[in-house]
Each structure stands twice: as structure tokens, then as C-alpha cells.
Write a protein that holds these residues in place. Sequence first.
Motif, mmCIF file in Angstrom:
data_model
loop_
_atom_site.group_PDB
_atom_site.id
_atom_site.type_symbol
_atom_site.label_atom_id
_atom_site.label_comp_id
_atom_site.label_asym_id
_atom_site.label_seq_id
_atom_site.Cartn_x
_atom_site.Cartn_y
_atom_site.Cartn_z
ATOM 1 N N TYR A 1 -70.052 -10.487 44.637
ATOM 2 C CA TYR A 1 -71.055 -9.919 43.745
ATOM 3 C C TYR A 1 -72.021 -9.024 44.527
ATOM 4 C CZ TYR A 1 -75.010 -9.590 40.565
ATOM 5 O OH TYR A 1 -76.026 -9.109 39.782
ATOM 6 N N ALA A 2 -72.468 -9.494 45.695
ATOM 7 C CA ALA A 2 -73.380 -8.697 46.511
ATOM 8 C C ALA A 2 -72.726 -7.377 46.921
ATOM 9 C CB ALA A 2 -73.814 -9.481 47.745
ATOM 10 N N LEU A 3 -71.454 -7.430 47.282
ATOM 11 C CA LEU A 3 -70.731 -6.211 47.651
ATOM 12 C C LEU A 3 -70.608 -5.263 46.459
ATOM 13 C CD1 LEU A 3 -69.139 -4.669 49.804
ATOM 14 C CD2 LEU A 3 -67.114 -5.946 49.095
ATOM 15 N N ASP A 4 -70.312 -5.815 45.281
ATOM 16 C CA ASP A 4 -70.198 -4.980 44.079
ATOM 17 C C ASP A 4 -71.533 -4.336 43.709
ATOM 18 O OD1 ASP A 4 -67.525 -5.627 43.920
ATOM 19 O OD2 ASP A 4 -67.807 -7.181 42.384
ATOM 20 N N VAL A 5 -72.623 -5.079 43.864
ATOM 21 C CA VAL A 5 -73.952 -4.526 43.576
ATOM 22 C C VAL A 5 -74.276 -3.412 44.564
ATOM 23 C CG1 VAL A 5 -76.432 -5.061 43.624
ATOM 24 C CG2 VAL A 5 -74.851 -6.595 42.457
ATOM 25 N N TYR A 6 -73.946 -3.627 45.828
ATOM 26 C CA TYR A 6 -74.196 -2.603 46.847
ATOM 27 C C TYR A 6 -73.403 -1.332 46.545
ATOM 28 C CZ TYR A 6 -74.047 -0.190 51.322
ATOM 29 O OH TYR A 6 -74.117 0.764 52.300
ATOM 30 N N MET B 1 -63.642 -14.751 50.747
ATOM 31 C CA MET B 1 -64.906 -14.225 50.296
ATOM 32 C C MET B 1 -65.343 -15.026 49.073
ATOM 33 S SD MET B 1 -65.855 -10.340 49.128
ATOM 34 C CE MET B 1 -65.589 -9.639 50.720
ATOM 35 N N THR B 2 -66.582 -15.470 49.083
ATOM 36 C CA THR B 2 -67.088 -16.250 47.969
ATOM 37 C C THR B 2 -67.449 -15.349 46.793
ATOM 38 O OG1 THR B 2 -69.390 -16.124 48.652
ATOM 39 C CG2 THR B 2 -68.072 -17.940 49.581
ATOM 40 N N VAL B 3 -67.695 -15.949 45.665
ATOM 41 C CA VAL B 3 -68.087 -15.202 44.466
ATOM 42 C C VAL B 3 -69.407 -14.487 44.712
ATOM 43 C CG1 VAL B 3 -68.764 -15.458 42.061
ATOM 44 C CG2 VAL B 3 -66.867 -16.782 42.946
ATOM 45 N N THR B 4 -70.325 -15.157 45.383
ATOM 46 C CA THR B 4 -71.634 -14.564 45.660
ATOM 47 C C THR B 4 -71.509 -13.371 46.595
ATOM 48 O OG1 THR B 4 -72.608 -16.762 45.406
ATOM 49 C CG2 THR B 4 -73.962 -15.094 46.466
ATOM 50 N N GLN B 5 -70.671 -13.488 47.606
ATOM 51 C CA GLN B 5 -70.477 -12.371 48.524
ATOM 52 C C GLN B 5 -69.831 -11.182 47.812
ATOM 53 O OE1 GLN B 5 -68.130 -14.414 51.437
ATOM 54 N NE2 GLN B 5 -69.882 -14.861 52.760
ATOM 55 N N PRO C 1 -72.312 -13.264 38.298
ATOM 56 C CA PRO C 1 -71.175 -14.161 38.061
ATOM 57 C C PRO C 1 -71.608 -15.479 37.432
ATOM 58 C CG PRO C 1 -71.773 -14.169 40.367
ATOM 59 C CD PRO C 1 -72.599 -13.117 39.707
ATOM 60 N N LEU C 2 -70.691 -16.082 36.713
ATOM 61 C CA LEU C 2 -70.833 -17.404 36.126
ATOM 62 C C LEU C 2 -71.799 -17.496 34.954
ATOM 63 C CD1 LEU C 2 -70.778 -19.592 39.357
ATOM 64 C CD2 LEU C 2 -68.865 -18.903 37.938
ATOM 65 N N LEU C 3 -72.373 -16.392 34.498
ATOM 66 C CA LEU C 3 -73.256 -16.461 33.336
ATOM 67 C C LEU C 3 -72.450 -16.751 32.079
ATOM 68 C CD1 LEU C 3 -75.845 -13.611 33.948
ATOM 69 C CD2 LEU C 3 -76.130 -16.056 34.261
ATOM 70 N N ASP C 4 -71.328 -16.089 31.916
ATOM 71 C CA ASP C 4 -70.501 -16.319 30.741
ATOM 72 C C ASP C 4 -69.899 -17.720 30.760
ATOM 73 O OD1 ASP C 4 -70.998 -13.769 29.794
ATOM 74 O OD2 ASP C 4 -69.231 -12.917 30.766
ATOM 75 N N GLU C 5 -69.533 -18.207 31.922
ATOM 76 C CA GLU C 5 -68.943 -19.534 32.025
ATOM 77 C C GLU C 5 -69.947 -20.606 31.637
ATOM 78 O OE1 GLU C 5 -68.577 -17.171 34.251
ATOM 79 O OE2 GLU C 5 -66.447 -16.919 34.590
ATOM 80 N N ALA C 6 -71.192 -20.452 32.073
ATOM 81 C CA ALA C 6 -72.221 -21.432 31.731
ATOM 82 C C ALA C 6 -72.464 -21.452 30.230
ATOM 83 C CB ALA C 6 -73.513 -21.128 32.484
#
Length: 76
Positions: free
Chosen positions: A7-12, A1-5, A25-30
Motif C-alpha cells: 500500500y505504501a508503495l502504491d501511494v508513493y 512484501m506485506t499488505v502495508t508495504q 487495504p482491508l477497509l472493505d473486508e472489515a
Amino acid sequence: MTVTQQYALDVYRAAQRGEAAPPAPLLDEAAAVRELRDYRRFRAVVAERPARGRIRAALARRLSGHRGHRGHAAGC
């Protein structure tokens, strides 16, 4: 499962439970990468070195020196 998938599951799941959505995801890393880049540029300026283009300049020196070495060896 990708990070985007994930995240979508967690939002749902959060929406189904009436909870707040998790941060993207990846906001803190950037932000961390930008901060590291800024810190390295600052340290370069303090050390009186060029703050930008150091890698490209080093590669250009390396490649130009390498070509000259080959040409010299061929002339021998």
C-alpha cells in the motif's frame, strides 16, 4: 512484501504520477465482516435464538458436560 508495504508503495507511485491514492487495504473486508455479523445476529433473533453469547454458552455446556462425564467415570 506485506499488505502495508504494498500500500505504501502504491501511494508513493500514485503521488509521483499525480494520481489519486488507492483506497486503504482491508477497509472493505472489515465492512463485510461487520455485515456478516449483523446478518447472523438478525437471523438468530428471527429464529428466536439468543443473538449474542451463543458460542460461549455452547462451550460452557460442552465443558461442564465433559467434566461431569469424567467424574462419573472415576466414580465407577
